[in-house]
Design a protein around this motif. Structure first.
Motif, PDB file in Angstrom:
ATOM      1  N   TYR A  96      37.203  43.440  40.061  1.00  0.00           N
ATOM      2  CA  TYR A  96      38.594  43.653  39.670  1.00  0.00           C
ATOM      3  C   TYR A  96      39.498  42.541  40.191  1.00  0.00           C
ATOM      4  O   TYR A  96      39.255  41.991  41.268  1.00  0.00           O
ATOM      5  CB  TYR A  96      39.079  45.003  40.217  1.00  0.00           C
ATOM      6  CG  TYR A  96      38.432  46.168  39.508  1.00  0.00           C
ATOM      7  CD1 TYR A  96      38.964  46.646  38.299  1.00  0.00           C
ATOM      8  CD2 TYR A  96      37.288  46.774  40.010  1.00  0.00           C
ATOM      9  CE1 TYR A  96      38.361  47.698  37.624  1.00  0.00           C
ATOM     10  CE2 TYR A  96      36.683  47.835  39.336  1.00  0.00           C
ATOM     11  CZ  TYR A  96      37.223  48.283  38.147  1.00  0.00           C
ATOM     12  OH  TYR A  96      36.621  49.324  37.477  1.00  0.00           O
ATOM     13  N   THR A  97      40.543  42.250  39.419  1.00  0.00           N
ATOM     14  CA  THR A  97      41.598  41.378  39.939  1.00  0.00           C
ATOM     15  C   THR A  97      42.458  42.227  40.874  1.00  0.00           C
ATOM     16  O   THR A  97      42.398  43.469  40.816  1.00  0.00           O
ATOM     17  CB  THR A  97      42.496  40.840  38.814  1.00  0.00           C
ATOM     18  OG1 THR A  97      43.141  41.967  38.207  1.00  0.00           O
ATOM     19  CG2 THR A  97      41.711  40.062  37.763  1.00  0.00           C
ATOM     20  N   ASN A  98      43.291  41.567  41.662  1.00  0.00           N
ATOM     21  CA  ASN A  98      44.204  42.303  42.553  1.00  0.00           C
ATOM     22  C   ASN A  98      45.079  43.273  41.776  1.00  0.00           C
ATOM     23  O   ASN A  98      45.298  44.403  42.203  1.00  0.00           O
ATOM     24  CB  ASN A  98      45.105  41.311  43.288  1.00  0.00           C
ATOM     25  CG  ASN A  98      44.566  41.041  44.677  1.00  0.00           C
ATOM     26  OD1 ASN A  98      44.083  41.949  45.340  1.00  0.00           O
ATOM     27  ND2 ASN A  98      44.645  39.794  45.105  1.00  0.00           N
ATOM     28  N   GLU A  99      45.566  42.779  40.631  1.00  0.00           N
ATOM     29  CA  GLU A  99      46.469  43.586  39.799  1.00  0.00           C
ATOM     30  C   GLU A  99      45.753  44.842  39.282  1.00  0.00           C
ATOM     31  O   GLU A  99      46.278  45.961  39.362  1.00  0.00           O
ATOM     32  CB  GLU A  99      46.922  42.711  38.626  1.00  0.00           C
ATOM     33  CG  GLU A  99      48.244  43.086  38.066  1.00  0.00           C
ATOM     34  CD  GLU A  99      48.619  42.144  36.926  1.00  0.00           C
ATOM     35  OE1 GLU A  99      47.726  41.642  36.208  1.00  0.00           O
ATOM     36  OE2 GLU A  99      49.822  41.925  36.767  1.00  0.00           O
ATOM     37  N   GLU A 100      44.524  44.634  38.793  1.00  0.00           N
ATOM     38  CA  GLU A 100      43.747  45.781  38.293  1.00  0.00           C
ATOM     39  C   GLU A 100      43.434  46.752  39.420  1.00  0.00           C
ATOM     40  O   GLU A 100      43.461  47.965  39.250  1.00  0.00           O
ATOM     41  CB  GLU A 100      42.422  45.291  37.668  1.00  0.00           C
ATOM     42  CG  GLU A 100      42.595  44.530  36.379  1.00  0.00           C
ATOM     43  CD  GLU A 100      41.334  43.752  35.974  1.00  0.00           C
ATOM     44  OE1 GLU A 100      41.209  43.451  34.782  1.00  0.00           O
ATOM     45  OE2 GLU A 100      40.486  43.431  36.851  1.00  0.00           O
ATOM     46  N   GLN A 108      45.174  47.453  42.076  1.00  0.00           N
ATOM     47  CA  GLN A 108      46.321  48.308  42.416  1.00  0.00           C
ATOM     48  C   GLN A 108      46.367  49.517  41.490  1.00  0.00           C
ATOM     49  O   GLN A 108      46.767  50.605  41.898  1.00  0.00           O
ATOM     50  CB  GLN A 108      47.636  47.515  42.329  1.00  0.00           C
ATOM     51  CG  GLN A 108      47.788  46.407  43.378  1.00  0.00           C
ATOM     52  CD  GLN A 108      47.475  46.867  44.812  1.00  0.00           C
ATOM     53  OE1 GLN A 108      47.774  48.003  45.199  1.00  0.00           O
ATOM     54  NE2 GLN A 108      46.846  46.002  45.603  1.00  0.00           N
ATOM     55  N   LYS A 109      45.911  49.330  40.230  1.00  0.00           N
ATOM     56  CA  LYS A 109      45.970  50.440  39.270  1.00  0.00           C
ATOM     57  C   LYS A 109      44.867  51.477  39.500  1.00  0.00           C
ATOM     58  O   LYS A 109      45.057  52.642  39.215  1.00  0.00           O
ATOM     59  CB  LYS A 109      45.862  49.899  37.836  1.00  0.00           C
ATOM     60  CG  LYS A 109      47.108  49.163  37.417  1.00  0.00           C
ATOM     61  CD  LYS A 109      47.045  48.753  35.960  1.00  0.00           C
ATOM     62  CE  LYS A 109      48.148  47.768  35.641  1.00  0.00           C
ATOM     63  NZ  LYS A 109      47.740  46.740  34.704  1.00  0.00           N
ATOM     64  N   ILE A 110      43.707  51.026  40.001  1.00  0.00           N
ATOM     65  CA  ILE A 110      42.598  51.997  40.130  1.00  0.00           C
ATOM     66  C   ILE A 110      42.414  52.500  41.569  1.00  0.00           C
ATOM     67  O   ILE A 110      41.669  53.428  41.820  1.00  0.00           O
ATOM     68  CB  ILE A 110      41.247  51.416  39.632  1.00  0.00           C
ATOM     69  CG1 ILE A 110      40.797  50.228  40.510  1.00  0.00           C
ATOM     70  CG2 ILE A 110      41.295  51.049  38.160  1.00  0.00           C
ATOM     71  CD1 ILE A 110      39.297  50.105  40.584  1.00  0.00           C
ATOM     72  N   LYS A 111      43.124  51.830  42.502  1.00  0.00           N
ATOM     73  CA  LYS A 111      42.923  52.105  43.934  1.00  0.00           C
ATOM     74  C   LYS A 111      42.921  53.604  44.269  1.00  0.00           C
ATOM     75  O   LYS A 111      42.075  54.097  45.020  1.00  0.00           O
ATOM     76  CB  LYS A 111      44.030  51.375  44.692  1.00  0.00           C
ATOM     77  CG  LYS A 111      43.956  51.445  46.177  1.00  0.00           C
ATOM     78  CD  LYS A 111      44.980  50.475  46.788  1.00  0.00           C
ATOM     79  CE  LYS A 111      44.956  50.604  48.285  1.00  0.00           C
ATOM     80  NZ  LYS A 111      45.554  49.443  48.949  1.00  0.00           N
ATOM     81  N   SER A 142      38.088  56.168  49.173  1.00  0.00           N
ATOM     82  CA  SER A 142      38.346  55.415  50.406  1.00  0.00           C
ATOM     83  C   SER A 142      39.561  54.494  50.259  1.00  0.00           C
ATOM     84  O   SER A 142      40.036  53.930  51.236  1.00  0.00           O
ATOM     85  CB  SER A 142      37.126  54.568  50.746  1.00  0.00           C
ATOM     86  OG  SER A 142      36.852  53.696  49.662  1.00  0.00           O
ATOM     87  N   LYS A 143      40.009  54.282  49.033  1.00  0.00           N
ATOM     88  CA  LYS A 143      41.103  53.338  48.729  1.00  0.00           C
ATOM     89  C   LYS A 143      40.807  51.946  49.279  1.00  0.00           C
ATOM     90  O   LYS A 143      41.687  51.178  49.660  1.00  0.00           O
ATOM     91  CB  LYS A 143      42.445  53.863  49.218  1.00  0.00           C
ATOM     92  CG  LYS A 143      42.818  55.149  48.498  1.00  0.00           C
ATOM     93  CD  LYS A 143      44.108  55.745  48.947  1.00  0.00           C
ATOM     94  CE  LYS A 143      44.469  56.992  48.162  1.00  0.00           C
ATOM     95  NZ  LYS A 143      43.368  57.934  47.896  1.00  0.00           N
TER      96      LYS A 143
END
Ligand SMILES: N[C@@H](CCC(=O)N[C@@H](CS)C(=O)NCC(=O)O)C(=O)O
Length: 205
Positions: free
Chosen positions: A35-39, A41-44, A49-50
């Motif tokens: 995942y990219t950082n942006e993606e 943030q959406k699935i976290k 465990s986040k």
């Protein structure tokens, strides 16, 4: 039937590459989700465990890189033969984790230039030599952690940390640690690992 494995991480080697090495070595199919950082943030919030890496085994998530590695190590018989083998592997993985945590603090811990220099010096003169001296004590002359003389999760994890030393302290003299250098060679020249290294996405770290 083998479970369905999905490894969730960023497009980086980082703390996930040891897991990928295990799948490469065993030839086990898995989904390598990057995942990219942006993606992320959406699935976290969907990941218990986040944090990543996380391994999804069928519908269950396992977080923490070393927990994933130990789980797969047991499943694929990559933990030596005896309890002492497993303990030595755990010790090496603990040392590798100490080095990795030091580098993560140095690179991504929000240090200013002066603090980064001081941390690099500490890594070079104290933390890394101490761990490498332990590896030299634990490894056989031909670079294995156990008498099975086969790659275990210990060599796989530790070799990646040695690559971090090469990456983050490029002038560090590894030649003083010949067993460690052999261990790294045993891993990266293993035909299955070498094939993975050749075809994996090229990433900075
Ligand atoms: N001790 C954990 C550390 C995990 C960790 O720090 N993960 C970072 C990436 S290397 C992460 O999830 N960062 C994104 C976030 O926290 O949102 C492990 O070994 O898995």
């Amino acid at each position: 039937m083998a479970p369905k494995y999905e490894l969730i991480y960023f497009n980086a080697r980082g703390r996930a590459e040891g897991v990928r090495y295990i799948f490469a070595l065993t030839g086990q199919d898995y989904t390598d989700s990057r995942y990219t950082n942006e993606e992320w943030q959406k699935i976290k919030n969907d990941i218990p465990s986040k944090q990543v890496p996380a391994l999804k085994v069928d519908n269950q998530y396992i977080p923490q890189s070393n927990a994933i590695i130990r789980y797969l190590g047991k499943k694929f018989n990559l933990i030596g033969k005896t309890d002492m083998d497993a303990a030595i592997i755990d010790s090496a993985m603990g040392c590798a984790d100490d080095i990795a945590s030091g580098f993560i603090a140095m690179k991504f811990g929000g240090l200013n230039e002066e603090q980064t220099k001081a941390k690099a010096e500490k890594m070079k003169t104290e933390i890394v030599p101490k761990m490498l001296e332990y590896f030299e004590h634990a490894l056989s002359a031909d670079g294995f952690l156990t008498s099975t003389k086969a790659l275990t999760i210990g060599e796989l994890s530790t070799s990646l940390t040695i690559e971090w030393v090469q990456l983050f302290l490029p002038d560090f003299d590894l030649s003083k640690y010949p067993k460690t250098v052999k261990m790294l060679k045993n891993v990266v020249e293993n035909p299955k690992i070498a094939a993975w290294i050749k075809k994996r996405p090229v990433t900075e770290h």
